[in-house]
Write a protein that holds these residues in place. Sequence first.
Motif, PDB file in Angstrom:
ATOM      1  N   THR A  60      24.113 -29.743   9.856  1.00 48.98           N
ATOM      2  CA  THR A  60      24.335 -29.419   8.454  1.00 48.98           C
ATOM      3  C   THR A  60      25.544 -30.148   7.883  1.00 48.98           C
ATOM      4  OG1 THR A  60      25.546 -27.441   9.057  1.00 48.98           O
ATOM      5  CG2 THR A  60      23.209 -27.162   8.522  1.00 48.98           C
TER       6      THR A  60
ATOM      7  N   HIS B 124      24.489 -33.187   6.070  1.00 44.86           N
ATOM      8  CA  HIS B 124      23.852 -32.936   4.777  1.00 44.86           C
ATOM      9  C   HIS B 124      24.762 -32.150   3.836  1.00 44.86           C
ATOM     10  CE1 HIS B 124      20.070 -34.470   6.303  1.00 44.86           C
ATOM     11  NE2 HIS B 124      20.256 -33.737   7.390  1.00 44.86           N
ATOM     12  N   ARG B 125      25.974 -31.834   4.315  1.00 45.76           N
ATOM     13  CA  ARG B 125      26.961 -31.067   3.537  1.00 45.76           C
ATOM     14  C   ARG B 125      26.430 -29.695   3.129  1.00 45.76           C
ATOM     15  NH1 ARG B 125      28.486 -36.353   0.784  1.00 45.76           N
ATOM     16  NH2 ARG B 125      30.282 -37.001   2.007  1.00 45.76           N
ATOM     17  N   LEU B 126      25.714 -29.058   4.040  1.00 47.87           N
ATOM     18  CA  LEU B 126      25.206 -27.708   3.811  1.00 47.87           C
ATOM     19  C   LEU B 126      25.949 -26.754   4.740  1.00 47.87           C
ATOM     20  CD1 LEU B 126      21.383 -28.456   3.602  1.00 47.87           C
ATOM     21  CD2 LEU B 126      22.966 -28.086   1.704  1.00 47.87           C
TER      22      LEU B 126
ATOM     23  N   PHE C  81      23.522 -23.210   2.165  1.00 50.39           N
ATOM     24  CA  PHE C  81      24.037 -23.467   0.824  1.00 50.39           C
ATOM     25  C   PHE C  81      24.783 -24.794   0.743  1.00 50.39           C
ATOM     26  CE2 PHE C  81      24.352 -18.866   1.622  1.00 50.39           C
ATOM     27  CZ  PHE C  81      23.596 -18.363   0.576  1.00 50.39           C
ATOM     28  N   THR C  82      24.815 -25.361  -0.455  1.00 53.35           N
ATOM     29  CA  THR C  82      25.799 -26.407  -0.751  1.00 53.35           C
ATOM     30  C   THR C  82      27.101 -25.652  -1.028  1.00 53.35           C
ATOM     31  OG1 THR C  82      25.430 -26.336  -3.132  1.00 53.35           O
ATOM     32  CG2 THR C  82      24.037 -27.880  -1.846  1.00 53.35           C
ATOM     33  N   LYS C  83      28.207 -26.352  -1.144  1.00 53.88           N
ATOM     34  CA  LYS C  83      29.489 -25.681  -1.425  1.00 53.88           C
ATOM     35  C   LYS C  83      29.433 -24.893  -2.732  1.00 53.88           C
ATOM     36  CE  LYS C  83      32.717 -27.614   1.544  1.00 53.88           C
ATOM     37  NZ  LYS C  83      33.516 -26.770   2.365  1.00 53.88           N
ATOM     38  N   ASN C  84      28.829 -25.467  -3.760  1.00 49.93           N
ATOM     39  CA  ASN C  84      28.729 -24.772  -5.046  1.00 49.93           C
ATOM     40  C   ASN C  84      27.808 -23.561  -4.953  1.00 49.93           C
ATOM     41  OD1 ASN C  84      30.483 -26.507  -6.327  1.00 49.93           O
ATOM     42  ND2 ASN C  84      28.857 -27.837  -7.111  1.00 49.93           N
ATOM     43  N   GLU C  85      26.709 -23.694  -4.246  1.00 41.48           N
ATOM     44  CA  GLU C  85      25.790 -22.561  -4.071  1.00 41.48           C
ATOM     45  C   GLU C  85      26.450 -21.448  -3.271  1.00 41.48           C
ATOM     46  OE1 GLU C  85      21.456 -24.893  -4.029  1.00 41.48           O
ATOM     47  OE2 GLU C  85      22.561 -24.600  -2.151  1.00 41.48           O
TER      48      GLU C  85
END
Length: 160
Positions: A1, A4-6, A26-30
């Motif tokens: 992950t 993919h930065r998740l 999640f992404t960082k924002n999510e």
Amino acid sequence: TAKHRLVLCQLCVENRKVFVQELEIFTKNELRQHEVSGDKDGGPFKGHPLCEFCNVRVFDDNALWTHLRRQHFSCHICETQRQVTNEFYANYPDLEAHFRNAHCLCEEDECLAQKFIVFASELELRAHCSSVHMSSAPRSRRHVPVPVHITYRRQDDGEE
């Protein structure tokens, strides 16, 4: 992950009773949205509660209650006399300021150092002072006036 930065929500990893593959990624924002406001589709999850004293998120309301009880302070007098159970103070100096403003705090150095020497009424504080702080005082200084309120009712002459 990482490629993919998740990321996973660490609070959910540690507290949810599900297999890791069932957790949402999640992404960082999510992740930030998940922590703050919960389900993006308006579902039942409303986010991880925030302790406003130390700016730490916890898993759920029960975890927040436990955190507040263990890490912060509440007033035992307000809890017992007014049934206030969810009022907390960030630290002891804040609670002491509350004691000073709302109750009767013993201001003697030894009691301030001991902490939590506070009373619901002036009468209780005076009794404490006379028994604790006056025991070593000369006999002539041990007298502490305690107000006693007496109400008289006069019985009418015609009544038996």
